[in-house]
Design a protein around this motif. Structure first.
Motif, PDB file in Angstrom:
ATOM      1  N   MET A   1       0.378  -0.879  -0.268  1.00 29.13           N
ATOM      2  CA  MET A   1       0.166  -0.358   0.373  1.00 29.13           C
ATOM      3  C   MET A   1       0.751   1.253   0.287  1.00 29.13           C
ATOM      4  N   THR A   2       2.065   0.986  -0.060  1.00 29.80           N
ATOM      5  CA  THR A   2       3.061   2.593   0.502  1.00 29.80           C
ATOM      6  C   THR A   2       3.556   2.930  -0.619  1.00 29.80           C
ATOM      7  N   MET A   3       3.433   2.155  -1.744  1.00 29.88           N
ATOM      8  CA  MET A   3       3.852   1.830  -2.512  1.00 29.88           C
ATOM      9  C   MET A   3       3.798   4.070  -3.216  1.00 29.88           C
ATOM     10  N   GLY A   4       5.903   4.885  -3.716  1.00 32.66           N
ATOM     11  CA  GLY A   4       5.048   5.429  -3.561  1.00 32.66           C
ATOM     12  C   GLY A   4       4.823   6.738  -2.892  1.00 32.66           C
ATOM     13  N   ASP A   5       4.881   6.639  -1.337  1.00 30.29           N
ATOM     14  CA  ASP A   5       4.293   7.197  -0.522  1.00 30.29           C
ATOM     15  C   ASP A   5       6.064   8.732  -0.530  1.00 30.29           C
ATOM     16  N   ASN A   6       6.545   8.875  -1.257  1.00 31.51           N
ATOM     17  CA  ASN A   6       7.390   9.651  -1.686  1.00 31.51           C
ATOM     18  C   ASN A   6       6.920  10.462  -3.194  1.00 31.51           C
ATOM     19  N   LEU A   7       6.279  10.719  -3.380  1.00 32.35           N
ATOM     20  CA  LEU A   7       5.070  11.402  -4.016  1.00 32.35           C
ATOM     21  C   LEU A   7       3.916  12.109  -3.148  1.00 32.35           C
ATOM     22  N   TRP A   8       3.762  11.667  -2.262  1.00 31.35           N
ATOM     23  CA  TRP A   8       3.005  12.088  -1.782  1.00 31.35           C
ATOM     24  C   TRP A   8       3.453  13.838  -1.018  1.00 31.35           C
ATOM     25  N   GLY A   9       3.261  15.352  -0.851  1.00 31.62           N
ATOM     26  CA  GLY A   9       3.949  15.918  -0.488  1.00 31.62           C
ATOM     27  C   GLY A   9       2.268  16.954   0.829  1.00 31.62           C
ATOM     28  N   TRP A  10       2.896  17.769   1.373  1.00 32.62           N
ATOM     29  CA  TRP A  10       1.590  18.321   2.009  1.00 32.62           C
ATOM     30  C   TRP A  10       1.779  19.623   1.983  1.00 32.62           C
ATOM     31  N   GLN A  11       0.587  20.755   1.677  1.00 27.92           N
ATOM     32  CA  GLN A  11       0.268  21.456   1.456  1.00 27.92           C
ATOM     33  C   GLN A  11      -0.205  22.679   2.486  1.00 27.92           C
ATOM     34  N   ASN A  12       0.186  23.706   2.122  1.00 22.81           N
ATOM     35  CA  ASN A  12      -1.332  24.507   3.986  1.00 22.81           C
ATOM     36  C   ASN A  12      -1.680  26.017   2.778  1.00 22.81           C
ATOM     37  N   ILE A  13      -2.703  26.228   3.229  1.00 22.84           N
ATOM     38  CA  ILE A  13      -3.285  27.567   3.470  1.00 22.84           C
ATOM     39  C   ILE A  13      -4.096  28.167   4.837  1.00 22.84           C
ATOM     40  N   ASN A  14      -3.413  28.733   4.527  1.00 22.10           N
ATOM     41  CA  ASN A  14      -4.293  29.599   5.939  1.00 22.10           C
ATOM     42  C   ASN A  14      -3.833  28.566   7.600  1.00 22.10           C
ATOM     43  N   GLY A  15      -2.868  28.261   7.432  1.00 22.22           N
ATOM     44  CA  GLY A  15      -2.550  26.995   8.608  1.00 22.22           C
ATOM     45  C   GLY A  15      -3.206  25.847   8.411  1.00 22.22           C
ATOM     46  N   SER A  16      -4.300  25.210   7.341  1.00 22.79           N
ATOM     47  CA  SER A  16      -5.113  24.145   7.265  1.00 22.79           C
ATOM     48  C   SER A  16      -4.622  23.169   6.087  1.00 22.79           C
ATOM     49  N   PRO A  17      -4.242  22.119   6.133  1.00 24.19           N
ATOM     50  CA  PRO A  17      -3.079  20.952   5.354  1.00 24.19           C
ATOM     51  C   PRO A  17      -3.503  20.151   4.962  1.00 24.19           C
ATOM     52  N   TYR A  18      -3.514  19.979   3.164  1.00 24.02           N
ATOM     53  CA  TYR A  18      -3.916  19.169   2.267  1.00 24.02           C
ATOM     54  C   TYR A  18      -2.803  18.821   1.617  1.00 24.02           C
ATOM     55  N   LEU A  19      -2.712  17.729   0.978  1.00 24.34           N
ATOM     56  CA  LEU A  19      -2.321  16.998  -0.124  1.00 24.34           C
ATOM     57  C   LEU A  19      -2.386  16.854  -1.221  1.00 24.34           C
ATOM     58  N   THR A  20      -1.249  16.617  -1.955  1.00 19.91           N
ATOM     59  CA  THR A  20      -0.911  17.191  -3.490  1.00 19.91           C
ATOM     60  C   THR A  20       0.281  15.857  -3.622  1.00 19.91           C
ATOM     61  N   CYS A  21       0.238  15.333  -5.097  1.00 18.48           N
ATOM     62  CA  CYS A  21       0.527  14.337  -5.469  1.00 18.48           C
ATOM     63  C   CYS A  21       1.825  14.740  -6.596  1.00 18.48           C
ATOM     64  N   ALA A  22       3.043  13.710  -6.755  1.00 16.99           N
ATOM     65  CA  ALA A  22       3.791  14.695  -7.556  1.00 16.99           C
ATOM     66  C   ALA A  22       3.598  14.363  -8.944  1.00 16.99           C
ATOM     67  N   LEU A  23       3.139  13.276  -9.302  1.00 11.70           N
ATOM     68  CA  LEU A  23       2.439  12.302 -10.642  1.00 11.70           C
ATOM     69  C   LEU A  23       1.376  14.135 -11.524  1.00 11.70           C
ATOM     70  N   LEU A  24       0.082  14.234 -10.151  1.00 12.55           N
ATOM     71  CA  LEU A  24      -0.589  15.773 -10.755  1.00 12.55           C
ATOM     72  C   LEU A  24       0.263  17.155 -10.765  1.00 12.55           C
ATOM     73  N   ALA A  25       1.450  17.322 -10.710  1.00 17.61           N
ATOM     74  CA  ALA A  25       1.502  18.257 -10.789  1.00 17.61           C
ATOM     75  C   ALA A  25       2.431  19.355 -11.852  1.00 17.61           C
ATOM     76  N   PRO A  26       1.623  18.941 -12.663  1.00 17.22           N
ATOM     77  CA  PRO A  26       1.320  19.777 -13.785  1.00 17.22           C
ATOM     78  C   PRO A  26       0.148  20.685 -13.736  1.00 17.22           C
ATOM     79  N   TRP A  27      -1.487  20.300 -12.991  1.00 18.03           N
ATOM     80  CA  TRP A  27      -2.564  20.060 -13.072  1.00 18.03           C
ATOM     81  C   TRP A  27      -2.244  21.367 -11.179  1.00 18.03           C
ATOM     82  N   PRO A  28      -2.855  22.512 -11.166  1.00 14.71           N
ATOM     83  CA  PRO A  28      -4.134  22.591  -9.731  1.00 14.71           C
ATOM     84  C   PRO A  28      -4.616  21.649  -9.335  1.00 14.71           C
ATOM     85  N   HIS A  29      -4.152  20.599  -8.025  1.00 18.02           N
ATOM     86  CA  HIS A  29      -5.242  20.261  -7.463  1.00 18.02           C
ATOM     87  C   HIS A  29      -4.142  19.838  -6.261  1.00 18.02           C
TER      88      HIS A  29
END
Length: 264
Positions: A1-29
């Motif tokens: 299940m943890t394959m590709g963990d390094n593709l995932w990263g936390w972002q922050n807006i006004n102190g609130s976290p959300y997750l992004t994925c490096a495979l989807l880097a070309p798109w805002p998501h």
């Protein structure tokens, strides 16, 4: 299940976290957390694309994916301002497509060449009905090529804690073509419980199993011809990570987090 963990990263807006994925880097998501509740896609899209327009549907645990244009042409679900569906695919720039989840798998897809994107709500029922492969079929019908697609399976209830009845585990497992082709249910059970990174796990309670819905979706994609490198599976569990995610199985309340991706 943890394959590709390094593709995932936390972002922050006004102190609130959300997750992004490096495979989807070309798109805002973003795979947004409970910290953004009760904001809706119409608000959340402003963080990703101030020019964007949000599209969502009335999720019904089915296998229908609508284009953004079709959303405006499809009859509304009863008591809803949105048509019934569980997937959305863009057909123009600056379209944000969104799904809600609280244990089910949010799936975001992007086409590197065609630039279209999709968001899918894949619970066990939608997974059983192969909503993700059916959405891939729509991409191909619109001119996309399989090699150009990137798929991120976001935070959902992990197989290690998702207890289900045997018939649920088997019927969802039978959505995998390799399982369908086996002659007997005994052979099917054997495959589901013993294949590499098995999607069906034992449970301490008699007549129960644990089901990894994300792994089933991953197997469906691999059978379509996707390479492992085109698929990212989030190592985040909505049930176990209470501080970050709502979980219907944990609380039985109708609180959700939203996941969305914007075309360009």
């Amino acid at each position: 299940m943890t394959m590709g963990d390094n593709l995932w990263g936390w972002q922050n807006i006004n102190g609130s976290p959300y997750l992004t994925c490096a495979l989807l880097a070309p798109w805002p998501h973003g795979f947004f957390t409970r910290a953004f509740y009760p904001q809706l896609p119409e608000q959340l899209i402003t963080y990703l694309d101030p020019q964007g327009k949000a599209f969502r549907v009335k999720q019904v645990h089915g296998d229908v994916t609508l284009t953004a244009t079709e959303i405006g042409q499809t009859p509304l679900a009863p008591d809803s301002a949105h048509p019934p569906a569980d997937g959305i695919i863009s057909d123009a720039p600056h379209q944000g497509v969104w799904v809600a989840s609280a244990d089910c798998t949010p799936v975001l897809i992007g086409d590197l060449i065609g630039k279209r994107v999709a968001a899918i709500h894949a619970g066990w029922r939608g997974t059983k009905a192969r909503i993700v492969p059916k959405t891939i079929d729509r991409f191909l019908a619109l001119g996309s090529e399989l090699k150009d697609l990137r798929v991120a399976l976001g935070p959902a209830i992990a197989g290690e804690v998702y207890q289900v009845d045997p018939w649920v585990a088997l019927e969802v497992g039978q959505s995998v073509q390799a399982v369908q082709q086996l002659a007997t249910e005994r052979q099917q059970w054997d495959y589901l419980c013993n294949v590499a990174t098995p999607p069906v796990l034992p449970d301490r309670e008699p007549e129960k199993y644990r089901l990894d819905v994300r792994r089933i979706n991953q197997l469906q994609l691999l059978e379509l011809g996707f390479a492992q490198e085109q698929i990212a599976v989030a190592p985040h569990c909505t049930f176990q990570m209470e501080e970050l995610f709502f979980s219907y199985r944990r609380t039985h309340t109708k609180e959700v987090q939203w996941s969305g991706i914007v075309s360009y």
